[in-house]
Write a protein that holds these residues in place. Structure first.
Motif, short mmCIF file in Angstrom:
data_model
loop_
_atom_site.label_atom_id
_atom_site.label_comp_id
_atom_site.label_asym_id
_atom_site.label_seq_id
_atom_site.Cartn_x
_atom_site.Cartn_y
_atom_site.Cartn_z
N LEU A 165 0.82 -1.21 0.00
CA LEU A 165 0.00 0.00 0.00
C LEU A 165 0.85 1.26 0.00
CD1 LEU A 165 -2.77 1.40 0.23
CD2 LEU A 165 -2.59 1.15 2.71
N ALA A 166 1.84 1.32 0.88
CA ALA A 166 2.67 2.52 0.99
C ALA A 166 3.43 2.80 -0.31
CB ALA A 166 3.65 2.38 2.15
N GLN A 167 3.89 1.74 -0.99
CA GLN A 167 4.62 1.92 -2.24
C GLN A 167 3.71 2.39 -3.36
OE1 GLN A 167 7.91 1.67 -2.48
NE2 GLN A 167 8.08 1.12 -0.32
N VAL A 168 2.48 1.89 -3.39
CA VAL A 168 1.53 2.32 -4.42
C VAL A 168 1.18 3.79 -4.25
CG1 VAL A 168 -0.82 1.98 -5.31
CG2 VAL A 168 0.58 0.01 -4.71
N ILE A 169 0.98 4.21 -3.01
CA ILE A 169 0.64 5.61 -2.75
C ILE A 169 1.78 6.55 -3.16
CG2 ILE A 169 0.21 7.27 -0.88
CD1 ILE A 169 -1.49 5.18 0.48
N LYS A 170 3.03 6.09 -2.99
CA LYS A 170 4.17 6.92 -3.37
C LYS A 170 4.21 7.20 -4.87
CE LYS A 170 7.31 5.60 0.38
NZ LYS A 170 8.57 4.90 0.74
N LEU A 171 3.59 6.35 -5.69
CA LEU A 171 3.59 6.54 -7.14
C LEU A 171 2.51 7.51 -7.60
CD1 LEU A 171 4.08 2.86 -8.36
CD2 LEU A 171 5.82 4.64 -8.11
N ALA A 172 1.61 7.90 -6.71
CA ALA A 172 0.49 8.76 -7.09
C ALA A 172 0.95 10.19 -7.32
CB ALA A 172 -0.59 8.71 -6.02
N CYS A 173 0.33 10.84 -8.31
CA CYS A 173 0.59 12.26 -8.56
C CYS A 173 -0.44 13.15 -7.88
CB CYS A 173 0.55 12.53 -10.07
SG CYS A 173 1.98 11.88 -10.94
N SER A 174 -1.59 12.61 -7.55
CA SER A 174 -2.62 13.39 -6.87
C SER A 174 -2.30 13.50 -5.38
CB SER A 174 -3.99 12.73 -7.08
OG SER A 174 -3.95 11.38 -6.67
N ASP A 175 -3.07 14.32 -4.70
CA ASP A 175 -2.86 14.56 -3.27
C ASP A 175 -3.16 13.30 -2.48
OD1 ASP A 175 -2.43 15.77 -0.85
OD2 ASP A 175 -4.45 16.61 -0.72
N THR A 176 -2.21 12.87 -1.66
CA THR A 176 -2.36 11.63 -0.88
C THR A 176 -2.48 11.91 0.62
OG1 THR A 176 0.05 11.37 -0.74
CG2 THR A 176 -1.08 10.31 -2.60
N PHE A 177 -2.79 13.15 0.98
CA PHE A 177 -2.84 13.50 2.40
C PHE A 177 -3.89 12.67 3.14
CE2 PHE A 177 -4.70 16.06 5.85
CZ PHE A 177 -3.56 16.25 6.63
N ILE A 178 -5.08 12.54 2.56
CA ILE A 178 -6.15 11.80 3.22
C ILE A 178 -5.78 10.33 3.35
CG2 ILE A 178 -8.56 11.06 3.02
CD1 ILE A 178 -9.16 13.67 1.58
N GLU A 179 -5.16 9.78 2.29
CA GLU A 179 -4.76 8.38 2.34
C GLU A 179 -3.73 8.13 3.44
OE1 GLU A 179 -5.15 10.12 -0.35
OE2 GLU A 179 -6.67 9.03 -1.47
N ASN A 180 -2.75 9.04 3.56
CA ASN A 180 -1.72 8.88 4.59
C ASN A 180 -2.30 9.00 5.99
OD1 ASN A 180 0.56 8.45 2.90
ND2 ASN A 180 0.65 10.62 2.43
N ILE A 181 -3.23 9.93 6.18
CA ILE A 181 -3.90 10.07 7.47
C ILE A 181 -4.67 8.81 7.81
CG2 ILE A 181 -5.74 11.28 8.71
CD1 ILE A 181 -3.16 12.85 8.62
N LEU A 182 -5.37 8.24 6.80
CA LEU A 182 -6.13 7.02 7.02
C LEU A 182 -5.21 5.86 7.41
CD1 LEU A 182 -8.88 5.57 6.87
CD2 LEU A 182 -8.41 5.10 4.46
N ILE A 183 -4.03 5.78 6.77
CA ILE A 183 -3.08 4.72 7.10
C ILE A 183 -2.63 4.83 8.55
CG2 ILE A 183 -0.72 3.91 6.68
CD1 ILE A 183 -1.13 4.51 3.74
N TYR A 184 -2.30 6.03 9.00
CA TYR A 184 -1.84 6.22 10.39
C TYR A 184 -2.95 5.90 11.39
CZ TYR A 184 2.49 8.37 8.78
OH TYR A 184 3.72 8.59 8.19
N ILE A 185 -4.18 6.33 11.08
CA ILE A 185 -5.30 6.08 11.99
C ILE A 185 -5.58 4.59 12.12
CG2 ILE A 185 -7.78 6.39 12.34
CD1 ILE A 185 -7.50 9.17 11.12
N THR A 186 -5.69 3.91 10.96
CA THR A 186 -5.99 2.48 10.99
C THR A 186 -4.84 1.68 11.59
OG1 THR A 186 -5.22 2.30 8.68
CG2 THR A 186 -7.59 2.56 9.05
#
Length: 305
Positions: free
Chosen positions: A181-202
């Motif tokens: 998951l973390a590696q896939v998100i690093k490839l994104a060009c769009s804003d990943t702030f919400i995704e990163n927050i969700l990862i930390y919370i979960t």
């Protein structure tokens, strides 16, 4: 770098553990051996418990569930890696990558929950032995496994749906041997702030609560065992928890090692190598830990063979 919508993405590239072609046969042989040992070892656990009526208890029911989960996690990751090495093809389809992300989260989360459930089972067995069969009845055992699976699935679906929202750049190379998951998100060009927050919370919820449950269970277990007057009784009580403690230490120790290695190094390849330690190694060693430290499992293996 121009961004593309995720619907235009057809595949990702898994660069694996090394760029050296000379090491590929060794890596293929190593991971094939580890996969076969994982499958055979966990299947033996399942067959031994199923064939021996003396092992039809909550502890071994949870052990069978853990073995099924370990087989599933290894099968989600290793076969695709082996096929890529064999074909000398690093690609994985967009749908395949997203599916791999989802299933890895499901089975890693399931392992996390099962270890906590097994700790609770040992707590009831040692701290409330006279009420053990009443408290840990078959309905509760099945319910605990189903709840663990449901929680892990909901967590995986949340992350997968968040990944579906992302747009990806033209550079789709992932320095890893599976879609993490973390590696896939690093490839994104769009804003990943919400995704990163969700990862930390979960992560805090799905890791913190089971770990806290395991710690509190063993605090009560140790305090109860220390009150046992005979040394033989203490040894017998601790021996029933020894295998579970080894598995817990292996799983969380390797996961913590991955976190530390990711924090102290900027090399994605080093992080990929470290990920082997929590996605492949514990699943392979779990059957050995339970069979070598458990007299009942040794007897069941003897009868089975």
């Amino acid at each position: 770098m121009e961004a593309r919508n995720h619907t235009a993405v057809s595949e990702f590239l898994l660069l694996g553990l090394t760029d050296d072609p000379a090491l590929q046969p060794f890596i293929f042989s190593l991971f094939l051996s580890m996969y076969l040992v994982t499958i055979l070892g966990n299947l033996l656990i399942i067959l031994a418990v199923s064939s021996d009526s003396h092992l039809h208890t909550p502890m071994y029911f949870f052990l069978c569930s853990l073995s099924i989960n370990d087989i599933s996690l290894s099968t989600t990751i290793i076969p695709k890696m082996l096929v890529n090495i064999l074909r000398q093809d690093q690609s994985i389809s967009y749908k395949g990558c997203l599916s791999q992300v989802c299933f890895v989260i499901v089975f890693v989360g399931m392992e996390n929950c099962l270890l906590a459930v097994m700790a609770y089972d040992r707590y009831v067995a040692i701290c409330h032995p006279l009420r053990y069969t009443v408290l840990m009845n078959s309905c509760l055992c099945v319910l605990l496994v189903l709840v663990s699976f449901s929680i892990s699935t909901v967590d995986a679906l949340m992350h997968s749906l968040m990944v579906l929202r992302l747009s990806f750049c033209s550079d789709l190379e992932m320095p890893h041997f599976f879609c993490e998951l973390a590696q896939v998100i690093k490839l994104a060009c769009s804003d990943t702030f919400i995704e990163n927050i969700l990862i930390y919370i979960t992560f805090c919820i799905f890791a913190g609560i089971p770990v806290s449950g395991i710690i509190f269970s063993y605090i009560y277990i140790v305090s109860s065992v220390l009150r046992i007057p005979s040394s033989e009784g203490k040894h017998k009580a601790f021996s029933t928890c020894g295998s579970h403690l080894c598995v817990v230490s292996l799983f969380y120790g390797t996961a913590f090692g991955v976190y530390v290695s990711s924090a102290v190094t900027d090399s994605p390849r080093n992080s990929a190598v470290a990920s082997v330690m929590y996605t492949v190694v514990p699943q392979m060693l779990n059957p050995f830990i339970y069979s070598l430290r458990n007299r009942d499992m040794k007897e069941a293996f003897r009868k089975l063979l």
